[in-house]
Write an enzyme that holds these catalytic residues in place. Structure first.
Site, short mmCIF file in Angstrom:
data_model
loop_
_atom_site.label_atom_id
_atom_site.label_comp_id
_atom_site.label_asym_id
_atom_site.label_seq_id
_atom_site.Cartn_x
_atom_site.Cartn_y
_atom_site.Cartn_z
N HIS A 83 0.84 -1.22 0.00
CA HIS A 83 0.00 0.00 0.00
C HIS A 83 0.87 1.26 0.00
CE1 HIS A 83 -3.83 -2.15 0.91
NE2 HIS A 83 -3.02 -3.00 1.50
N ASN A 156 -10.23 -2.91 2.37
CA ASN A 156 -9.89 -2.95 0.95
C ASN A 156 -11.15 -2.73 0.12
OD1 ASN A 156 -7.15 -3.43 1.17
ND2 ASN A 156 -7.29 -5.63 0.83
FE1 HDE Z 1 -2.43 -4.79 5.51
N1 HDE Z 1 -0.67 -3.97 5.99
N2 HDE Z 1 -1.76 -6.60 6.08
N3 HDE Z 1 -4.14 -5.69 4.85
N4 HDE Z 1 -3.12 -3.05 4.90
C1 HDE Z 1 -0.32 -2.69 5.81
O1 HDE Z 1 0.81 -1.33 7.35
C2 HDE Z 1 -0.67 -6.80 6.84
C3 HDE Z 1 -4.44 -7.01 4.89
C4 HDE Z 1 -4.37 -2.76 4.44
O2 HDE Z 1 -3.30 3.48 3.94
C5 HDE Z 1 1.00 -2.34 6.41
O3 HDE Z 1 1.15 0.89 7.59
C6 HDE Z 1 -0.58 -8.19 7.21
C7 HDE Z 1 -5.83 -7.24 4.58
C8 HDE Z 1 -4.46 -1.38 4.06
O4 HDE Z 1 -1.68 3.36 5.41
C9 HDE Z 1 1.44 -3.65 7.06
C10 HDE Z 1 -1.66 -8.79 6.61
C11 HDE Z 1 -6.34 -5.99 4.33
C12 HDE Z 1 -3.21 -0.85 4.31
C13 HDE Z 1 0.29 -4.57 6.74
C14 HDE Z 1 -2.39 -7.79 5.92
C15 HDE Z 1 -5.28 -5.04 4.51
C16 HDE Z 1 -2.40 -1.92 4.84
C17 HDE Z 1 1.99 -1.76 5.44
C18 HDE Z 1 -2.02 -10.27 6.63
C19 HDE Z 1 -7.76 -5.64 3.93
C20 HDE Z 1 -2.74 0.57 4.05
C21 HDE Z 1 2.09 -0.30 5.78
C22 HDE Z 1 -2.24 -10.78 7.93
C23 HDE Z 1 -8.76 -5.88 4.94
C24 HDE Z 1 -3.05 1.48 5.17
C25 HDE Z 1 1.30 -0.14 6.97
C26 HDE Z 1 -2.65 2.90 4.81
C27 HDE Z 1 -1.07 -1.76 5.23
C28 HDE Z 1 0.25 -5.83 7.19
C29 HDE Z 1 -3.53 -8.09 5.14
C30 HDE Z 1 -5.49 -3.65 4.31
C31 HDE Z 1 2.78 -4.19 6.61
C32 HDE Z 1 0.50 -8.81 8.05
C33 HDE Z 1 -6.58 -8.57 4.59
C34 HDE Z 1 -5.67 -0.65 3.50
O5 HDE Z 1 1.61 -3.52 8.42
#
Ligand code: HDE
Length: 697
Positions: A83, A156
């Site tokens: 993202h 999402n």
């Molecule tokens: Fe994320 N995800 N994610 N994700 N995610 C990040 O956090 C993570 C997942 C989502 O505009 C990170 O600040 C893991 C699902 C959004 O700043 C990080 C897993 C969904 C955003 C991270 C998921 C999301 C992130 C990277 C699996 C939809 C952007 C930068 C367990 C429901 C937020 C940050 C923004 C961002 C980890 C799966 C949505 C790395 C470990 C499922 C919208 O921490």
């Protein structure tokens, strides 16, 4: 506006220092403010470093130069691992239905209650500088600054995810990101590594159907749905829990572009989505979404065909209705992209009283992960003090201290609790956050539950819920992506999975990929259920939006154009809340048939029709039939199934584009005010999809 020459002259009087070329180096600022160092020392010269002699060496004692370069050298922070490419805006959430009986969450306490929010939309795979219209899932993260603390729905634009367990996330992301040896491809999933991983991960099949649909090439942020994905809990004041899934529904309706348009749009305007959001807010056309919830109890969860803890599954709206409880409106662009959009830190674990987690293993992993990312990106534990991250609706008071960039200077001798000094904040058992009392037991093991084992039924359900045109787009996307895979075994493995989803889709893909034989489907942990009914809410095309609001009509004009027709189109489009942009061979304007020079918004070479939702072609006495960019303009609009309005002088351009015999119900003759109105009314219908059948013949 002050006259800039005036300012120069004034300052020249004030300080007539000039460079070797005689140029004046500085202007007096509008408010007389002085340029200073970060230490507050007023700077006398911001153009020349301190030297020993005019042509001599620069001196180490030049603290003005040293500080400026030092700050500049540290202006970047690590981009988000996923993202990275995103865009944010401020707004307000207004509760439209009080939910006090179901949850004590502050934003839903009373009808009409307003809560400030910050929203960041993003793509997932590409890095910060990647184009907006990559085929990709979009992030839809909302931070509510509630009066009981900050609550984030980090969602999402697709309601399911690729994987069921957080332990697989790094592999998924490594697979989609550029390959480690060559460092490409950027911002795309059309490559071997991604499909290699996916074809070995049957649980991804449902998400893949969404990913191959037009959901991943949205028209704009404002035409996307948003989903919390996981099941969460609402908890009321009595400690009773109701399961909940969150949905954001755009007031503009769901809208997407077509793939060829996305590809070209990335060249013509890689910032298309962020520009669209900025422009909409700038012209006061504030984007809105309704917040809907699917609420259900344990009995429903027990009787539902799939596990509500499985993030690869939806609950169809037909089985559990989406009830609307509020509206989100974005009405303020950021003042500073870095300070706000880059530094905002979302976290699924940011919850408030009344909101709790479920045991979805993906959500549990996320709760653990996000703080690590913030620490890495923002450099220390005090990122919660940054204005965009700090709670706005309530006080913050605790004994956390020190750390990088601590900005608070807490007073007093006490930094621990309990303390006998009768100083400082105390925990409050009634007002404080109390986790839902859920009994937990079980053996410690690494095991996926049997209830997560059906990987194909909802993939099939999604596919059969699409219109024939949308099904065609899914097939085309699969063929495009898999054709970019060099390794034939990967293509075959994917087609084998499709056999479990829809045999006709699998066969069509195999044919278009040139597979010699149909592959054998892999053994399925559970057979595909044929009984799941189509769900109308899963299609983008039906029903289309009922107005042209927020969309852009591109009107191509040239010297001698019909000014009356342009006015008629403007009145019709703006009457629906739409926007008209005018495109001409020269940015200086085009001569109207009334003899006046008409200003335009875009120059033809830089404004292909992919940037507009619908187009009208109004050439004047100057024919555009020999102009390559005009030929592309009309051809692309046709191929992308756009509604096209044409005045008579446009017919030579149409003929020169090779579309003469191809006129259809999506091409409208513009003859008078009534026809301009009828054309804009037709444009409400997104695209003239029937043209796809005509083109296929
Ligand atoms: Fe994320 N995800 N994610 N994700 N995610 C990040 O956090 C993570 C997942 C989502 O505009 C990170 O600040 C893991 C699902 C959004 O700043 C990080 C897993 C969904 C955003 C991270 C998921 C999301 C992130 C990277 C699996 C939809 C952007 C930068 C367990 C429901 C937020 C940050 C923004 C961002 C980890 C799966 C949505 C790395 C470990 C499922 C919208 O921490």
């Amino acid at each position: 506006m002050t006259d800039p020459t005036q300012k120069t002259t004034d300052f020249a009087k004030l300080n007539s220092k000039t460079g070797a070329g005689g140029e004046v180096h500085q202007h007096a600022s509008d408010d007389g403010a002085r340029l200073t160092t970060a230490q507050g020392v007023v700077i006398a010269d911001n153009q020349n470093s301190l030297r020993a002699g005019a042509r001599g060496p620069t001196l180490m004692e030049d603290f003005v130069l040293r500080e400026k370069l030092f700050h500049f050298d540290h202006e970047r922070i690590p981009e988000r691992v996923v993202h990275a490419r995103g865009y944010g805006a401020h707004g307000t959430f207004t509760c439209t239905r009080a939910l006090g009986d179901v949850t004590r969450a502050a934003p839903f306490a009373s009808e009409g209650k307003k809560t400030e929010v910050f929203v960041r939309f993003s793509t997932v795979a590409g890095s910060k500088g990647s184009p907006d219209l990559a085929r990709d899932v979009r992030g839809f993260a909302v931070k509510f600054y509630t009066d009981e603390g900050n609550w984030d729905i980090v969602g999402n634009n697709i309601p399911v995810f690729f994987i069921q367990d957080a332990i697989k996330f790094p592999d998924l992301v490594h697979a989609v990101k550029p390959a480690p040896d060559r460092g490409f491809p950027q911002a795309q999933s059309a490559h071997d590594n991604f499909w290699d991983f996916i074809s070995l991960t049957p649980e991804a099949m449902h998400m893949v159907m969404w990913q191959m649909s037009d959901r991943t090439i949205p028209r704009s942020f404002t035409t996307m749905e948003g989903f919390g994905v996981h099941t969460f809990r609402f908890v009321n004041a009595q400690g009773q829990s109701t399961f909940v899934k969150f949905h954001w529904k755009p007031r503009m309706g769901l809208q997407s572009v077509v793939w060829d348009e996305a590809v070209k749009s990335n060249g013509a305007d890689p910032d298309r989505h962020r520009r669209d959001l900025w422009d909409a807010i700038d012209r006061g056309d504030f984007p809105e979404w309704d917040l809907g919830v699917q609420m259900f109890d344990q009995d429903f969860a027990d009787s539902f065909a799939f596990d509500v803890l499985d993030p690869t599954k939806i609950i169809p709206e037909e089985e559990c209705p989406v009830e609307f409880i509020g509206t989100l409106r974005l009405d303020r662009a950021v003042d500073n992209f870095f300070a706000e959009t880059e530094q905002v830190a979302f976290c699924t674990a940011n919850v408030i009283p009344g909101i709790d987690f479920s045991d979805d293993p993906l959500l549990q992993g996320r709760n653990f992960s996000y703080l690590d990312t913030q620490l890495k990106r923002l450099g220390g534990p005090n990122f919660t003090k940054l204005p965009v991250n700090a709670p706005k609706g309530c006080p913050v008071s605790n004994y956390q201290q020190d750390g990088h960039m601590q900005t608070d200077a807490r007073k007093g001798r006490v930094n621990y609790e309990p303390n006998g000094w009768a100083q400082g904040p105390r925990a409050h058992p009634l007002e404080g956050y109390v986790s839902y009392q859920q009994p937990v037991e079980g053996d410690k093991l690494r095991l996926r539950p049997e209830s997560f084992a059906d990987h194909y039924s909802q993939a099939r359900q999604f596919y059969i819920s699409q219109t024939p045109s949308e099904q065609g787009h899914i097939l085309a996307a699969l063929v495009f992506e898999l054709s970019k895979c060099v390794e034939p075994a990967i293509r075959a493995r994917m087609v084998a999975h499709l056999m479990h989803i829809d045999e006709s889709l699998a066969k069509a893909a195999a044919e278009k990929l040139g597979l010699a034989d149909m592959p054998t489907p892999p053994p399925a942990a559970q057979p595909t259920r044929p009984d799941l009914k189509p769900s109308a809410a899963l299609s983008i095309q039906s029903p289309p939006p009922d107005s042209f609001k927020g969309r852009i009509l591109g009107v191509l004009i040239s010297d001698g154009f019909d000014g009356g027709m342009l006015m008629a189109l403007k009145s019709a489009a703006e009457g629906e809340g739409g926007v008209v942009r005018t495109i001409a061979p020269k940015i200086g304007g085009a001569m109207c048939n009334n003899g006046h020079l008409h200003p335009v918004t875009d120059q033809l070479g830089g404004a292909p029709s992919v940037l507009f939702d619908a187009v009208a072609i109004l050439p004047g006495t100057r024919s555009l039939a020999q102009t390559p960019a005009a030929l592309e303009f009309v051809k692309d609009a046709y191929v992308h199934c756009k509604y096209i309005g044409l005045t008579k002088p446009a017919m030579d351009l149409v003929a020169a584009s090779g579309l003469d015999g191809a006129q259809d119900g999506g091409m409208h003759a513009l003859t008078d005010d009534g026809s301009a109105h009828a054309f804009v009314t037709a444009c409400r219908g997104l695209r003239f999809w029937k043209r796809e059948d005509l083109m296929a013949k």
